[in-house]
Scaffold this motif. Structure first.
Motif, short mmCIF file in Angstrom:
data_model
loop_
_atom_site.label_atom_id
_atom_site.label_comp_id
_atom_site.label_asym_id
_atom_site.label_seq_id
_atom_site.Cartn_x
_atom_site.Cartn_y
_atom_site.Cartn_z
N ALA A 31 -7.00 7.56 45.36
CA ALA A 31 -6.36 7.59 44.21
C ALA A 31 -4.49 7.90 44.54
N PRO A 32 -3.91 6.61 44.12
CA PRO A 32 -4.32 5.25 43.64
C PRO A 32 -4.91 4.44 44.95
N GLY A 33 -4.67 4.67 46.19
CA GLY A 33 -5.03 3.84 47.20
C GLY A 33 -4.15 2.35 47.32
N ASN A 34 -4.54 1.59 47.99
CA ASN A 34 -4.08 0.28 48.60
C ASN A 34 -4.82 -0.79 48.74
N PRO A 35 -4.36 -1.99 48.77
CA PRO A 35 -5.52 -2.99 49.35
C PRO A 35 -6.09 -2.72 50.79
N GLY A 36 -5.37 -2.12 51.50
CA GLY A 36 -6.06 -1.93 52.81
C GLY A 36 -7.17 -0.63 52.74
N ILE A 37 -6.73 0.26 51.77
CA ILE A 37 -7.64 1.22 51.55
C ILE A 37 -8.87 1.04 50.73
N ALA A 38 -8.49 -0.18 50.05
CA ALA A 38 -9.67 -0.75 49.43
C ALA A 38 -11.13 -1.28 50.07
N ALA A 39 -10.55 -1.36 51.35
CA ALA A 39 -11.71 -1.86 52.24
C ALA A 39 -12.57 -0.65 52.66
N GLU A 40 -12.20 0.55 52.51
CA GLU A 40 -12.70 1.68 52.97
C GLU A 40 -13.31 2.68 51.83
N ALA A 41 -12.64 2.52 50.41
CA ALA A 41 -12.93 3.40 49.73
C ALA A 41 -12.95 2.59 48.11
N GLU A 42 -13.56 3.23 47.24
CA GLU A 42 -13.23 2.91 45.96
C GLU A 42 -11.78 3.23 45.40
N CYS A 43 -10.95 2.47 45.12
CA CYS A 43 -9.60 3.02 44.50
C CYS A 43 -9.68 3.23 42.99
N VAL A 44 -8.99 4.24 42.52
CA VAL A 44 -8.93 4.68 41.44
C VAL A 44 -7.73 5.00 40.71
N ALA A 45 -7.42 4.47 39.45
CA ALA A 45 -6.18 4.48 39.03
C ALA A 45 -5.86 5.87 38.49
N LEU A 46 -5.72 6.96 39.01
CA LEU A 46 -5.30 8.40 38.72
C LEU A 46 -3.99 8.41 38.83
N ASP A 47 -3.45 9.48 37.88
CA ASP A 47 -1.97 9.68 38.02
C ASP A 47 -2.34 11.18 38.55
N VAL A 48 -1.77 11.39 39.85
CA VAL A 48 -2.12 12.57 40.77
C VAL A 48 -1.14 13.53 40.32
N ALA A 49 -0.16 13.46 39.42
CA ALA A 49 0.78 14.42 39.05
C ALA A 49 0.00 15.16 38.00
N ASP A 50 -0.96 14.32 37.26
CA ASP A 50 -1.63 15.12 35.96
C ASP A 50 -2.84 15.86 36.62
N HIS A 51 -2.92 16.90 36.67
CA HIS A 51 -3.77 17.92 37.37
C HIS A 51 -5.11 17.93 36.65
N ALA A 52 -4.81 17.85 35.32
CA ALA A 52 -6.04 17.85 34.71
C ALA A 52 -6.87 16.65 34.66
N ALA A 53 -6.35 15.70 34.79
CA ALA A 53 -7.06 14.22 34.87
C ALA A 53 -7.78 14.21 36.53
N VAL A 54 -7.10 14.54 37.51
CA VAL A 54 -7.60 14.77 38.62
C VAL A 54 -8.67 15.48 38.44
N ILE A 55 -8.92 16.68 38.10
CA ILE A 55 -9.70 17.84 37.91
C ILE A 55 -10.96 17.14 37.28
N GLY A 56 -10.54 16.51 36.25
CA GLY A 56 -11.75 15.91 35.16
C GLY A 56 -12.45 14.66 36.01
N PHE A 57 -11.75 14.01 36.91
CA PHE A 57 -12.43 12.96 37.48
C PHE A 57 -13.11 13.39 38.72
N CYS A 58 -12.70 14.64 39.35
CA CYS A 58 -13.64 15.37 40.24
C CYS A 58 -15.00 16.01 39.67
N SER A 59 -14.87 16.43 38.46
CA SER A 59 -15.90 17.01 37.63
C SER A 59 -16.81 15.93 37.34
#
Length: 424
Positions: A31-59
């Motif tokens: 999160a959020p990744g880039n086109p190179g990272i997308a070859a190794e991982a599933e990129c997700v559009a998370l706002d990493v400054a939104d701690h609640a959103a990150v926690i929700g995704f992890c859960s």
């Protein structure tokens, strides 16, 4: 194991590339990744400054470990929020991240624990800072106290340059980061980067590197986030590493634990190797960028297992083994960097360049637009190569660079020059 990697730069691509090689890994998100990272991982559009959103995704995804790449989320307390929610995280607390987030905090720590560093003064207004500069003369080093994306440091060779740097800080060039300024004595010597993985008690030495901060060849022009790097750093001998551990890293770990902020994650010591021995220039609380891009190709160990051991306080049982080869990375940057880089220009030939032997290309500031790879930042690609010597790694890296078709990009052509001079 399901892992979420936070970040979008070349450092994070290198981490994703290494984490993806772990047999323990079952799923990697970025999160959020880039086109190179997308070859190794599933990129997700998370706002990493939104701690609640990150926690929700992890859960929701049953994430078992979060790896935080950049410094800003750490200084902002993301690790604290995750830990409070019961989610394991590799990266320091906000209290521990002050080692990077506040240069004056680190200077005070150095004073308290007799850690060798440059003499300094801290200032809250331009008038006092300017008087200090006139009293001490140049060369002298001006630093914005807070985070400034690697651009808040001026090594001023003249008084006028120093005075202008102070004015830039207090005039808001670096936002809140420049509200307080640290002014340091100019240290003579050679710079080197030293890394440790830390579990709050134990610091495990984790490689050496040297980078090239200036934008121009021959180390000229303004400072950047880094135009290239190589690892290992020949100047950091085994004897010097032992001294750095004893005089700098171990007192830091002790001090942080005593103040109730034990350090867990990556401790990156920027060092000046002076005639009096190694001195601390600054701490970072994450892997360097582009140093990470030369550490990961040399690392023999499973990075995910090492990170788990750090989080679980078990680094005392671990070791880090390295390939004998040198790794060297060349940063391809967009024209206008570091001032105003041009975005949106098309880059071709990256896949062909990656076909060179012992070459891997990490994406730093890229995006996809209408199916084409385009520049989306200042530092855009990291072309990394392995070789038996620094000069061999350099030749391979530049051979790959020359296969990339990007007229609006540029790079330094002398990455590794100090080490190559020693080889000759």
């Amino acid at each position: 194991m399901k892992v979420l990697l936070i970040g979008s730069g070349g450092r994070e691509h290198a981490l994703a590339w290494k984490l993806a090689a772990s047999p323990v890994l079952t799923k990697l998100y970025a999160a959020p990744g880039n086109p190179g990272i997308a070859a190794e991982a599933e990129c997700v559009a998370l706002d990493v400054a939104d701690h609640a959103a990150v926690i929700g995704f992890c859960s929701e995804k049953a994430i078992e470990l979060v790896v935080v790449g950049p410094e800003a989320p750490l200084v902002d307390g993301l690790a604290d929020a995750l830990a409070k929610a019961g989610i394991r995280v590799f990266g320091p607390s906000a209290a521990a991240a002050r080692l990077e987030g506040s240069k004056s905090f680190t200077k005070d720590l150095c004073d308290r624990y007799a850690i060798p560093t440059a003499a300094y003064g801290r200032f809250e207004n331009a008038l006092a800072a300017r008087e200090y500069i006139r009293d001490h003369g140049a060369p002298i080093v001006i630093k914005a106290d807070g985070l400034a994306a690697g651009k808040g440091v001026t090594v001023a060779m003249t008084e006028d340059e120093a005075l202008n740097a102070v004015d830039a800080c207090f005039d808001g060039s670096f936002g809140e980061a420049g509200a307080s300024v640290v002014i340091e004595e100019f240290l003579e010597g050679e710079e080197a980067s030293f890394f440790c993985l830390c579990d709050g008690k134990t610091a495990l030495p984790f490689g050496t590197a040297q980078d090239h901060k200036r934008v121009g060849e021959g180390d000229t022009g303004p400072n950047t986030g880094g135009m290239g790097a190589y690892s290992p750093a020949p100047v950091l001998t085994d004897a010097l590493v032992e001294r750095v551990m004893r005089e700098i890293v171990e007192p830091t770990m002790k001090g942080m634990a005593e103040m109730g902020a034990p350090f867990v994650g990556v401790l990156y010591a920027g060092l000046m190797l002076t005639a009096d021995g190694p001195k601390l220039i600054e701490y970072n609380v994450r892997f360097g960028d582009p140093e990470c891009q030369v550490l990961m190709p040399r690392l023999k160990e499973d990075l995910l297992l090492l990170m788990n051991a750090a989080v679980d306080g078990q680094l005392g049982h671990m070791s880090a083994r390295w390939r004998d080869e040198t790794a060297l990375t060349v940063v391809l940057a967009a024209e206008g960097y570091p001032a105003s880089p041009t975005k949106g220009t098309v880059i071709r030939g990256v896949d062909a360049a990656a076909e060179e032997d012992d070459v891997v290309i990490f994406h730093a500031g890229t995006a996809l637009k209408d199916g084409a790879l385009v520049a989306n930042g200042g530092r855009v690609l990291n072309v990394t190569a392995l070789g038996k010597t620094v000069s061999e790694a350099q030749k391979r890296a530049y051979a790959a660079v020359d296969r990339i078709d990007w007229p609006q990009g540029f790079c330094r052509r002398d990455i590794g020059w100090r080490a190559i001079e020693r080889e000759e």
